[in-house]
Write a protein that holds these residues in place. Structure first.
Motif, short mmCIF file in Angstrom:
data_model
loop_
_atom_site.label_atom_id
_atom_site.label_comp_id
_atom_site.label_asym_id
_atom_site.label_seq_id
_atom_site.Cartn_x
_atom_site.Cartn_y
_atom_site.Cartn_z
N ILE A 101 -17.26 1.82 0.33
CA ILE A 101 -17.33 2.86 -0.69
C ILE A 101 -17.13 4.25 -0.09
O ILE A 101 -16.50 5.13 -0.70
CB ILE A 101 -18.67 2.76 -1.45
N LEU A 102 -17.65 4.44 1.12
CA LEU A 102 -17.57 5.77 1.76
C LEU A 102 -16.25 6.01 2.48
O LEU A 102 -16.01 7.12 2.98
CB LEU A 102 -18.72 5.92 2.76
N LEU A 103 -15.36 5.03 2.53
CA LEU A 103 -14.10 5.18 3.25
C LEU A 103 -13.29 6.42 2.85
O LEU A 103 -12.72 7.09 3.72
CB LEU A 103 -13.23 3.93 3.08
N PRO A 104 -13.17 6.75 1.56
CA PRO A 104 -12.38 7.93 1.20
C PRO A 104 -12.88 9.23 1.84
O PRO A 104 -12.10 10.17 2.03
CB PRO A 104 -12.52 7.99 -0.33
N LEU A 105 -14.15 9.29 2.17
CA LEU A 105 -14.69 10.49 2.81
C LEU A 105 -14.10 10.69 4.20
O LEU A 105 -13.86 11.81 4.64
CB LEU A 105 -16.21 10.40 2.91
N LEU A 106 -13.85 9.57 4.90
CA LEU A 106 -13.24 9.65 6.23
C LEU A 106 -11.81 10.12 6.13
O LEU A 106 -11.35 10.94 6.93
CB LEU A 106 -13.31 8.28 6.91
N ALA A 107 -11.11 9.63 5.14
CA ALA A 107 -9.71 10.01 4.96
C ALA A 107 -9.57 11.49 4.63
O ALA A 107 -8.60 12.14 5.03
CB ALA A 107 -9.08 9.18 3.85
#
Length: 223
Positions: A101-107
């Motif tokens: 779920i938090l992956l987009p924050l890394l991108a």
């Protein structure tokens, strides 16, 4: 929010898919697009999401023609302003549900403060969608319905203005499909996120504020 003018798209093998299509979508509206397989539903959704380039026509997002954006600007729009849900959840198997779920924050290379706020928001959404108890499980340890709800939370983590859902209930059983449909409707109302759903499900389509039907490249209002 979205205004489409004279949009056309064809493929060498399939021929004309979209034929001078026009469409307007107001902010915070929920819209269902139905039609037979191969009618261009997903193509239209992908053009709005800047995953596919039209042959001709204009697609305005809050007054800006997104068909004319360069690669960097298009990537910014996709990551900051648009959330995507597909029929297959596309969760990474080696990451927990929460990490997925938090992956987009890394991108998006968010600051630590922004990440902390988004992490809290993720937990709020997970509670809202009934999956907070599985946050430390891996995708292969949860049901299809739970995985799809995780995909929804991931799509909303950056608080997009527009949510595009391509057959979001297509791989679910009847009970989970009903649950997912109700969650989409409720979150559309609560968050004010504009929602466009491509679906074969009449049940899901009936829950949207507006319904359109596409066939032979033409989009018309649906009863």
């Amino acid at each position: 929010m979205i205004k489409i003018n004279k949009l056309s798209k064809s493929y060498q093998q399939r021929g004309q898919v979209l034929d001078n299509l026009d469409l307007e979508i107001k902010e915070s509206c929920s819209l269902a697009i139905t039609g037979p397989s191969g009618s261009g539903k997903t193509t239209l959704l992908n053009i709005i999401g800047m995953l596919t380039v039209p042959d001709k026509g204009e697609v305005f997002f809050n007054g800006e023609d997104i068909t004319k954006l360069d690669a960097d600007r298009a990537a910014y729009y996709r990551s900051r302003k648009i959330g995507f849900i597909f029929q297959d959840h596309l969760l990474l198997p080696h990451l927990t549900i929460y990490e997925n779920i938090l992956l987009p924050l890394l991108a998006n290379k968010e600051s630590n403060n922004s990440k902390n706020e988004a992490s809290k928001y993720a937990l709020t959404l997970m509670e809202r969608t009934g999956i907070v108890e599985i946050k430390n499980k891996f995708p292969w340890q949860v049901s299809g319905g739970e995985a799809q709800r995780a995909t929804l939370v991931r799509a909303l983590i950056n608080k997009p203005e527009l949510l595009l859902a391509d057959e979001p209930t297509g791989s679910l059983d009847e009970d989970n499909a009903m649950l997912m449909a109700n969650i989409l409707v409720d979150l559309n109302k609560e968050l004010g996120t504009t929602l466009i759903v491509v679906t074969h499900s009449e049940n899901l389509a009936s829950k949207m504020q507006k319904k359109m039907h596409i066939e032979k490249g033409v989009l018309v209002p649906s009863a």
